[in-house]
Design a protein around this motif. Structure first.
Motif, short mmCIF file in Angstrom:
data_model
loop_
_atom_site.label_atom_id
_atom_site.label_comp_id
_atom_site.label_asym_id
_atom_site.label_seq_id
_atom_site.Cartn_x
_atom_site.Cartn_y
_atom_site.Cartn_z
N HIS A 470 6.56 0.30 -3.27
CA HIS A 470 6.07 0.32 -4.65
C HIS A 470 4.54 0.31 -4.75
O HIS A 470 4.01 0.26 -5.84
CB HIS A 470 6.64 -0.86 -5.42
N ILE A 471 3.87 0.32 -3.63
CA ILE A 471 2.41 0.30 -3.67
C ILE A 471 1.88 1.71 -3.81
O ILE A 471 2.35 2.63 -3.13
CB ILE A 471 1.84 -0.34 -2.39
N SER A 472 0.90 1.88 -4.69
CA SER A 472 0.26 3.19 -4.73
C SER A 472 -1.25 3.04 -4.72
O SER A 472 -1.78 2.02 -5.18
CB SER A 472 0.72 3.99 -5.95
N GLY A 473 -1.92 4.02 -4.20
CA GLY A 473 -3.38 4.04 -4.22
C GLY A 473 -4.05 3.56 -2.95
O GLY A 473 -5.27 3.64 -2.82
N LEU A 474 -3.26 3.05 -2.00
CA LEU A 474 -3.86 2.54 -0.76
C LEU A 474 -4.32 3.70 0.13
O LEU A 474 -3.63 4.70 0.24
CB LEU A 474 -2.80 1.71 -0.02
N TRP A 475 -5.50 3.56 0.76
CA TRP A 475 -5.97 4.59 1.69
C TRP A 475 -5.09 4.58 2.94
O TRP A 475 -4.91 3.53 3.55
CB TRP A 475 -7.40 4.30 2.12
N THR A 476 -4.58 5.74 3.29
CA THR A 476 -3.80 5.80 4.53
C THR A 476 -4.55 6.58 5.60
O THR A 476 -4.23 6.49 6.77
CB THR A 476 -2.42 6.44 4.30
N ASP A 477 -5.54 7.37 5.17
CA ASP A 477 -6.45 7.98 6.14
C ASP A 477 -7.70 7.11 6.13
O ASP A 477 -8.07 6.57 5.10
CB ASP A 477 -6.85 9.40 5.72
N GLN A 478 -8.31 6.97 7.26
CA GLN A 478 -9.51 6.14 7.28
C GLN A 478 -10.68 6.96 7.78
O GLN A 478 -10.71 7.39 8.92
CB GLN A 478 -9.28 4.93 8.18
N GLN A 479 -11.65 7.19 6.90
CA GLN A 479 -12.86 7.88 7.31
C GLN A 479 -13.87 6.87 7.79
O GLN A 479 -14.74 7.16 8.58
CB GLN A 479 -13.43 8.67 6.14
N ILE A 480 -13.76 5.67 7.26
CA ILE A 480 -14.70 4.61 7.57
C ILE A 480 -13.90 3.33 7.50
O ILE A 480 -12.88 3.28 6.81
CB ILE A 480 -15.85 4.64 6.52
N ALA A 481 -14.31 2.31 8.23
CA ALA A 481 -13.55 1.05 8.21
C ALA A 481 -13.57 0.49 6.80
O ALA A 481 -14.59 -0.02 6.33
CB ALA A 481 -14.18 0.05 9.18
N ALA A 482 -12.47 0.65 6.09
CA ALA A 482 -12.47 0.28 4.68
C ALA A 482 -11.05 0.16 4.17
O ALA A 482 -10.14 0.80 4.69
CB ALA A 482 -13.20 1.33 3.84
N CYS A 483 -10.87 -0.64 3.14
CA CYS A 483 -9.59 -0.73 2.47
C CYS A 483 -9.89 -0.98 0.99
O CYS A 483 -9.69 -2.08 0.49
CB CYS A 483 -8.76 -1.86 3.07
N PRO A 484 -10.44 0.04 0.30
CA PRO A 484 -10.85 -0.17 -1.09
C PRO A 484 -9.62 -0.46 -1.96
O PRO A 484 -8.65 0.27 -1.93
CB PRO A 484 -11.50 1.15 -1.48
N MET A 485 -9.69 -1.53 -2.74
CA MET A 485 -8.51 -2.00 -3.46
C MET A 485 -8.58 -1.73 -4.96
O MET A 485 -7.64 -2.03 -5.68
CB MET A 485 -8.33 -3.51 -3.23
N ALA A 486 -9.69 -1.18 -5.46
CA ALA A 486 -9.87 -1.06 -6.91
C ALA A 486 -8.78 -0.19 -7.54
O ALA A 486 -8.33 -0.47 -8.65
CB ALA A 486 -11.25 -0.50 -7.22
N ASP A 487 -8.36 0.86 -6.86
CA ASP A 487 -7.37 1.77 -7.45
C ASP A 487 -5.94 1.47 -7.00
O ASP A 487 -5.02 2.22 -7.33
CB ASP A 487 -7.70 3.22 -7.05
N VAL A 488 -5.76 0.42 -6.26
CA VAL A 488 -4.42 0.14 -5.74
C VAL A 488 -3.61 -0.61 -6.79
O VAL A 488 -4.12 -1.47 -7.49
CB VAL A 488 -4.53 -0.71 -4.45
N SER A 489 -2.34 -0.24 -6.90
CA SER A 489 -1.50 -0.89 -7.92
C SER A 489 -0.06 -0.95 -7.47
O SER A 489 0.34 -0.32 -6.50
CB SER A 489 -1.59 -0.11 -9.23
N TRP A 490 0.73 -1.73 -8.20
CA TRP A 490 2.18 -1.78 -8.01
C TRP A 490 2.82 -0.78 -8.96
O TRP A 490 2.55 -0.79 -10.15
CB TRP A 490 2.72 -3.17 -8.32
N GLU A 491 3.67 0.07 -8.44
CA GLU A 491 4.41 1.01 -9.29
C GLU A 491 5.81 0.46 -9.47
O GLU A 491 6.35 -0.19 -8.58
CB GLU A 491 4.47 2.39 -8.62
N PRO A 492 6.44 0.73 -10.61
CA PRO A 492 7.79 0.21 -10.82
C PRO A 492 8.78 0.87 -9.85
O PRO A 492 8.57 2.00 -9.44
CB PRO A 492 8.14 0.58 -12.25
#
Lengths: 492, 277, 315
Positions: A470-492
């Protein structure tokens, strides 16, 4: 005792179901390494970036999930014709988490600090090219470079080019303050870091209220926690051989992405016998790198021919110069005057791929008559002795920085590679803004490294993210060591 | 009293130990003390004639790897126990003879009580890095106090006997008395203790190397094997079961051997089986 | 009471010697922490400033006493790696370690004492022999392997207990206890086996004592003598055993915390070892040693109080 177990387990089940019924605005993310501090300008640790990049700290520019440079704190910029002066326009209404407004002075402070003589910045060399930073007014910044540098805005997107406030910069190790969408909430050492939504964020407000990064270095404990629903996602899962456990799980999915993972057997080019190219080539011939891909990436990886990962736009699929050929290796060693029984030391940091790869490499080298002593090092020792002082014979390490072929031109690089040819190519590469020319030169640099074989380039592997369906928006490719969470959300 | 069981535990212990250590020694000699060669394409192979227990994640023969590991683990434990026994016995005999030296020795045993091997190993690894020497040192230092206590108690029970006083009066010094009369008499107790100490030392060794505080690679080791195989507990549970059971067999073997020896050798001394470790 | 005073004095002296050993091993032996802390390209000036800041420019003796005085005031210095006060770090971790060890001790006693008593009262019978064999087996299982096997069975296959480790008491006492149960059982089982075997011999010894025979001869029932006289008397030596087993229990908890991913002192210790966070290792080891010695002292006082016969000798 038995009845007590049953009672406990029933109560536990009730608890679990009541939690999942509520709408969720929190998320727990598993990471494998706990950072020593949360200040990216102090530690060359990937773990810092994973937690802080574009969550807590922001830079003038950022990399998007495809690795392209995008504006961030700098709304726009122009470059002078000679490529030496950059005019940045800052975003309006940006405030640090402590309430201080962002001005040109913060940019000046941050970038000059990063390039200063006593700077601890892991990429200090990025910033020493800055000649001057002027502040015509609070929202404009003029940066003058000593010489043109085509990668400048790309490098400004890196983690260690974050814009800081002079008030809080020295305390960022334990109490990080930036301009990002999340604020630092708590850090329980050895267990987790919690970030909470920044209600005064200048940009689009983040969706999640709190994000917890839990430190789970042990893949077994991590996979248990994922299966039990105690962890929502684990980007960059460290053990591909365990992934099969998640395949049939109804609540989890595994996404195979890419990242600039370059596992190398670094050789000390300043030391005998590695200063002899025949020895370096012999070592490359002696190792079956296809077998390493099978062991280190569960078969789904790429044998590297140079210091560039396949997900890099400039990656060139070079021919395999050093196929597995132990006889050829023995001949080369003999030519170089290396007797069977010669002792070499292979040091490695405490991380699964490095330990396993080292053990395999040692076994292959013993097949051609070299005696390898394995030397496990802890991170501080590895960083200090190998990476810092360059005092080692051989080491296995994965470079995960994007597009970092430039380290082969650094004077202080730990494996002590020196090549006038490479230097000339790199100078031309940095001196031009023309994309085709840059690509051509980048391929030439990769080929140069493949010929010189300063290090044995081993393999790259994909990056696996295990996460709740149910998670959406998580980066699954990594160009740089990062896990930006601002756009990540729970989908129904 | 379960005298009927005594020879049984001796036999059971010897069988377990022989069954494990004989092939372990063979495997160790065969591979020259090294890990068997890796064969990546052949990893996770099921049991077959060539690989009776299959292969591990590196394609090594699991049986040879675990047996070589069992040899190394036992060797480290054995060396530690021998050292602890020699040092502890000497100090215990000094302690039994009393005087100022005796008091100092007994305070030192209290000190040892406070330092389990894991703490000694943690300090040594922090200060000097992981090594087999450090691991042995940690197990030895922990083993000495118990050895001192047991030697002292046993020796004191002999020293009060009449013929010792007689020997003393005949002009023998305390060193001579100790060597000629005390040591032979307490030898059974020391042998029994050494056997149970070996069980404990093997547990310590496996635990330390499981945590990465033991001897570093590449020499195979049971604790390290468990640490590196444990992520396969689901897909290849065999990999975790085999080294674990091997440790258990060794520990059980030495425990049973100790029980059996106690019943066989110590009957005149002890009526009962269990004594403070 | 001179015996007691001697015991207390002896233990405190041992504690002092232990602190010197820890100090020498971790403060003097490892060399200059500046090379680890400042790392890469530290200038001589910054190394000197660092030394001064940490008080490393003082003599070893002065440093030792500053360390001890600080410890006595609850100030254990600063972690190299995290740059926060160590006392806070350790206190945070104690919230999981202490309940774990207590739970395990209670479980070990609850299992070990009755099993030992049953074996002793059925001495020589089939039940006794079976129990003894079983205990011998349980005593021989490595606790970390038992922990792995139990996770496999109870957390992952049966799903009775959480598998992801203990995440503090924030989610309520009950969920905290639930997460600690499995680790505590793994820790308790080998201890229970040792206690049971010892309880058995202790009770057999007691039952053969003269005062038991006298009581029986005076017409007390077998059960009455067993419960009122024999068992209480047999338990006292078990307390001594627990004192001796304390270091083993501490070792076990360090291992089990790492298997079950419990953020306790044992995990902190191993993390600190792995990151060469010397001050954390130094203070944590000292704290564990002090804890073991003081608990031991407490137990020997307790035993004296329970069993006046022992007042002469040292426990």
């Amino acid at each position: 005792m038995k009845s007590a177990f049953v009672l406990l387990s029933i109560a536990g089940l009730g608890l679990a179901s009541s939690v999942s019924a509520e709408p969720r605005d929190t998320m727990s993310i598993g990471v494998s390494i706990e950072p020593p501090g949360l200040d990216p300008t102090r530690t060359p640790s990937e773990a810092v970036g994973t937690i802080t990049y574009n969550n807590i700290y922001e830079g003038l520019t950022r990399l998007d999930r495809d690795g392209h440079v995008q504006p961030l704190l700098a709304r726009a910029w122009t470059v002078s014709d000679d490529g030496r002066v950059y005019h940045f326009t800052l975003q309006d209404n940006v405030h640090f988490h402590d309430g201080a407004p962002l001005t040109c002075e913060n940019v000046r402070f941050s970038l000059l600090r990063a390039g200063a003589a006593d700077s601890t910045n892991p990429d200090r060399s990025f910033f020493t090219n800055i000649a001057d930073i002027a502040c015509p007014n609070a929202s404009h910044v003029d940066v003058t470079l000593k010489k043109p540098h085509g990668s400048f805005t790309y490098e400004l997107a890196w983690n260690d080019a974050s814009i800081l406030s002079p008030v809080s910069a020295d305390k960022n190790v334990s109490h990080p303050i930036g301009t990002g969408p999340f604020r630092f909430q708590e850090w329980q050492r050895g267990d987790h870091v919690t970030l909470s939504r920044n209600p005064d964020y200048w940009g689009k407000a983040p969706i999640l209220k709190t994000v917890t990064f839990r430190f789970m270095p042990d893949p077994l404990a991590a996979s248990n926690a994922l299966l039990a629903g105690e962890l929502d996602a684990y980007p960059s899962f460290p053990a591909p051989e365990v992934l099969s456990r998640f395949v049939d799980h109804p609540g989890l999915r595994v996404v195979r992405g890419t990242f600039p993972f370059k596992a190398i057997l670094a050789l000390n080019n300043a030391r005998r016998p590695f200063n002899d190219i025949r020895v370096r080539q012999a070592i490359a011939y002696a190792i079956d790198r296809k077998a390493l891909v099978q062991a280190g990436a569960d078969g789904d990886g790429t044998v590297l021919q140079s210091h560039m990962a396949p997900n890099d736009p400039d990656y060139a699929a070079l021919p395999d110069r050093y196929p597995y050929d132990p006889e050829r290796a023995s001949v080369l060693l003999k030519q170089a005057g290396i007797r069977p029984g010669t002792q070499l030391t292979l040091s490695y940091p405490p991380i699964t791929y490095a330990r396993d790869t080292s053990e395999i490499v040692a076994a292959y080298l013993e097949q051609v008559g070299l005696i390898v002593t394995l030397q496990p090092l802890e991170w501080p020792t590895w960083l200090g002795r190998v990476f810092g002082q360059g005092a080692f014979d051989m080491t296995v390490i994965a470079h995960t920085e994007p597009h970092d072929i430039g380290i082969y031109d650094r004077e202080s690089i730990y494996f002590h590679y020196r090549s006038p040819e490479f230097h000339a190519l790199f100078e031309r590469y940095e001196g031009t803004e023309n994309p085709e020319e840059r690509h051509r030169l980048s391929v030439a640099m990769q080929d140069r490294l493949a010929q010189d074989e300063p290090n044995v380039f081993l393999y790259s592997r994909p990056r696996d993210t295990v996460m709740n369906r149910h998670i959406s928006g998580l980066w699954t490719d990594q160009q740089i060591a990062a896990c930006p969470m601002a756009d990540v959300s729970w989908e129904p | 009293m379960i005298l009927r069981g005594a020879p049984k535990s001796l036999i059971a212990g010897s069988v377990l130990l022989l069954g494990c250590l004989f092939p372990a020694t063979m495997a160790w000699i065969w591979h020259g003390g090294h890990a068997p060669f890796i064969d990546i394409p052949n990893r996770y192979a099921p049991p077959s004639l060539a690989h009776p227990l299959g292969t591990d994640p590196f394609g090594r023969d699991l049986a040879s790897y675990v047996l070589t590991g069992a040899f190394n683990t036992t060797a480290i434990a054995l060396l530690s126990v021998v050292l602890a026994t020699v040092i502890g016995t000497i100090l215990g005999l000094v302690g039994a003879n009393g005087g100022k030296r005796g008091w100092a020795v007994m305070s030192a045993t209290d000190l040892g009580l406070a330092f389990p091997p894991i703490l000694i190993a943690a300090m040594l690894v922090t200060a000097q890095g992981a090594s087999a020497t450090g691991e042995i040192l940690a197990i030895v230092l922990f083993g000495i106090p118990a050895q001192i206590r047991i030697t002292k108690q046993a020796a004191q029970s002999i020293l009060v006997l009449d013929y010792i006083s007689a020997a003393r009066m005949a002009g023998f010094g305390s060193v001579a008395v100790t060597i000629r009369h005390v040591l032979p008499n307490i030898a059974p107790i020391l042998i029994v203790h050494a056997s149970t100490s070996l069980a404990l030392a093997i547990l310590s060794e496996a635990g330390l190397s499981y945590l990465g505080l033991g001897a570093p690679p590449p020499q195979p080791d049971l604790g390290r094997a468990l640490a590196s195989y444990q992520i396969h507990i689901f897909d290849h549970p065999f990999l975790v079961a085999v080294p674990g059971v091997t440790v258990m067999v060794l520990v059980l073997g030495f425990n049973l051997l100790g029980d059996g020896l106690r019943d066989l050798l110590e009957r005149p001394f002890a009526r009962n089986e269990e004594r403070l470790p | 009471m001179t015996g007691l005073a001697q015991t207390i004095f002896g233990r405190l002296a041992v504690l002092a010697i232990a602190s010197v050993i820890v100090f020498v091993l971790l403060s003097l032996l490892p060399g200059d922490p500046a090379t680890v802390m400042l790392g890469l390209n530290a200038s001589p000036e910054s190394i000197a400033a660092f030394h001064h800041q940490l008080g490393l420019d003082a003599s070893p003796v002065a440093r030792y006493f500053r360390w001890i005085v600080g410890l006595l005031h609850g100030n254990a210095g600063t972690s190299y790696v995290y740059d926060v006060p160590i006392s806070g770090l350790i206190l945070e971790r104690f919230q999981s370690t202490l309940p774990l060890i207590m739970l395990a001790t209670v479980l070990a006693l609850l299992i070990g004492l009755p099993v030992g008593a049953v074996a002793a009262t059925n001495r020589g019978k089939r039940l006794d022999l079976t129990l003894m064999a079983l205990l011998q087996l349980l005593k021989s299982i490595p606790d970390f392997w038992l922990a792995m096997m139990m996770t496999l069975l109870f957390s992952l296959t049966l799903r009775w207990f959480p598998a992801g480790g203990f995440s503090g008491w924030n989610n309520g006492v009950f969920s905290g206890l639930r997460a600690l149960t499995l680790p505590a059982i793994a820790l308790a089982i080998p201890q229970a086996a040792i206690i049971a075997r010892f309880m058995r011999s202790s009770l057999i010894d007691t039952l053969e004592q003269d005062f038991i025979r006298t009581a029986r001869a005076q017409g007390y029932s077998r059960q009455g003598v067993l419960w009122r006289v024999a068992i209480p008397n047999a338990v006292i030596p078990v307390l001594t055993l627990i004192g001796i087993q304390l270091p083993v229990l501490v070792t076990g908890s360090i291992i089990v915390e790492n298997v079950f991913n419990i953020p306790g002192c044992g995990k902190l210790l191993l993390e600190a070892v792995n990151q060469r966070d010397i001050p954390v290792v130094q203070n944590l080891v000292m704290l564990i040693v002090a804890g073991v010695l003081l608990l031991n002292l407490f137990l020997s006082i307790l035993i004296r109080w329970l069993d006046p016969r022992l007042a002469g000798g040292s426990a």
